[in-house]
Motif scaffolding. Sequence first.
Motif, PDB file in Angstrom:
ATOM      1  N   ASN A  23       0.828  -1.215   0.000  1.00 43.38           N
ATOM      2  CA  ASN A  23       0.000   0.000   0.000  1.00 43.38           C
ATOM      3  C   ASN A  23       0.858   1.259   0.000  1.00 43.38           C
ATOM      4  O   ASN A  23       0.546   2.230  -0.694  1.00 43.38           O
ATOM      5  CB  ASN A  23      -0.948  -0.004   1.198  1.00 43.38           C
ATOM      6  N   ASP A  24       1.950   1.248   0.783  1.00 40.63           N
ATOM      7  CA  ASP A  24       2.859   2.403   0.801  1.00 40.63           C
ATOM      8  C   ASP A  24       3.471   2.631  -0.580  1.00 40.63           C
ATOM      9  O   ASP A  24       3.587   3.774  -1.048  1.00 40.63           O
ATOM     10  CB  ASP A  24       3.964   2.203   1.847  1.00 40.63           C
ATOM     11  N   GLN A  25       3.873   1.547  -1.233  1.00 41.12           N
ATOM     12  CA  GLN A  25       4.457   1.678  -2.573  1.00 41.12           C
ATOM     13  C   GLN A  25       3.435   2.226  -3.565  1.00 41.12           C
ATOM     14  O   GLN A  25       3.778   3.060  -4.421  1.00 41.12           O
ATOM     15  CB  GLN A  25       4.993   0.334  -3.058  1.00 41.12           C
ATOM     16  N   GLN A  26       2.184   1.791  -3.462  1.00 38.24           N
ATOM     17  CA  GLN A  26       1.136   2.295  -4.346  1.00 38.24           C
ATOM     18  C   GLN A  26       0.919   3.793  -4.135  1.00 38.24           C
ATOM     19  O   GLN A  26       0.754   4.547  -5.090  1.00 38.24           O
ATOM     20  CB  GLN A  26      -0.180   1.524  -4.127  1.00 38.24           C
ATOM     21  N   GLU A  27       0.941   4.226  -2.871  1.00 40.60           N
ATOM     22  CA  GLU A  27       0.785   5.649  -2.574  1.00 40.60           C
ATOM     23  C   GLU A  27       1.958   6.456  -3.135  1.00 40.60           C
ATOM     24  O   GLU A  27       1.767   7.537  -3.694  1.00 40.60           O
ATOM     25  CB  GLU A  27       0.658   5.872  -1.065  1.00 40.60           C
TER      26      GLU A  27
END
Length: 176
Positions: A23-27
């Motif tokens: 999720n952090d990478q997607q953000e």
Amino acid sequence: MSSTRKRQKALKNLRSSADRLWNDQQEILDRANHVAREASLQLGEYTKEEVVPRVRIATKNASDTVAKVSARNLANVKVAGEQAKSKFNSDVLPAIGGGLASAAGAVGLSDNKTVKTAISKVSPKAAKKQSHVGTYVAFATAAAALVGIGYAVWQTFRADDELWISEDEIDTAPTV
């Protein structure tokens, strides 16, 4: 094979950490895309405001310079053409007329009215002029051309039977 509770709990923690990381990478990727879009828009605006006017000014200056140089060169070409025409009329045509008059006199055509008219058109006017080396060179060139033409005509029309060697002479020729 069953795994222990401790191992299952560790796997569950690892999976939740991987999900958070994903999720952090997607953000981060979403923010990077947003920054890239904004940078693209800003670059387009900068190009419209700064680069395009400078390119227009530079191309206008270049085209003005080319036009000025072309006009100057055109004037130089016109002057050179006028000089060449003047030299041709004052030096070459009289030499050709003189050569034609001499040739017509030598051949006996100088009394013909048509020949006189043609020669008078290229002959120099009755103006007093100084002699130039170019005139003498032109006369010498015209005379050499007339001699060359005469020689070529003479070679073409003469009958010379000794130019050909028969095959019998080749067979009977002594070998050395």
